[in-house]
Write an enzyme that holds these catalytic residues in place. Sequence first.
Site, mmCIF file in Angstrom:
data_model
loop_
_atom_site.group_PDB
_atom_site.id
_atom_site.type_symbol
_atom_site.label_atom_id
_atom_site.label_comp_id
_atom_site.label_asym_id
_atom_site.label_seq_id
_atom_site.Cartn_x
_atom_site.Cartn_y
_atom_site.Cartn_z
ATOM 1 N N SER A 178 0.813 -1.211 0.000
ATOM 2 C CA SER A 178 0.000 0.000 0.000
ATOM 3 C C SER A 178 0.854 1.272 0.000
ATOM 4 O O SER A 178 1.581 1.536 -0.948
ATOM 5 C CB SER A 178 -0.966 -0.041 1.198
ATOM 6 O OG SER A 178 -1.912 0.986 1.146
ATOM 7 N N LYS A 227 -0.584 -4.017 -3.399
ATOM 8 C CA LYS A 227 -1.894 -3.506 -2.966
ATOM 9 C C LYS A 227 -2.009 -2.050 -3.396
ATOM 10 O O LYS A 227 -1.432 -1.166 -2.771
ATOM 11 C CB LYS A 227 -2.033 -3.636 -1.456
ATOM 12 C CG LYS A 227 -3.386 -3.189 -0.913
ATOM 13 C CD LYS A 227 -3.441 -3.343 0.601
ATOM 14 C CE LYS A 227 -4.782 -2.887 1.160
ATOM 15 N NZ LYS A 227 -4.821 -2.975 2.630
#
Length: 217
Positions: free
Chosen positions: A118, A143
């Site tokens: 992320s 992600k």
Amino acid sequence: FEEVKNPIEYSLARRDDGTNVAYVRIKEFNALVKARLGAALEDLESQGANAYVLDLRGNPGGAFQSAVNIAGFFLDDKTATNVVDNNLAEMPFQTTKGKVIVDKDDPIVIWLDKRSASASEVFAGALHDNCRALTMGDRSFGKGLIQAVYGLKNGGGLVLTVAKYTTPDGTDIQGNGIQPDIASSLPSLPFFSSDTSKVDFEKITSMQKVCSADNVL
């Protein structure tokens, strides 16, 4: 209230050849990361740091904007990431102006593993695609979706993907992750090591110069 923990650990190792290697571990991108990382970098620079290892192993991410903000300690007014919505409209997010702390000539390597995700991938992609750092270790998690939760009348919720992150060069993070420039076996969870002795900064500097030259062409 849950205590927000300091996400930064750092140290300095001086080599006989004059290379002063700063090791900085970023555990997560929480509310303290900008202030604590800024203070750590200023301290390391004052101690003569001239090469950096930024350790993102095991970092699950956190606040997207924090990743963009701290990229400004290394990049002056550069694209950190692009947000692409479902209509393929692209919105670039820029780093700040005049907030760079680390000398532009200091080589940087970013350590990644399969649990770097992320916001970690946004940050790594920002420095990598702007030729400011090389990546080392394993491919990151991958992600890169932005999701929204909508409440339903029955009390349930509906999660919809509304956009995704791409790196400055257009690499889709979702499902792909950040590929390492130097594939290397690094100590992983739970045994993190700050031993930077095997990092060849002459090689890192040479590879960064090639990247910069290619971007000029």
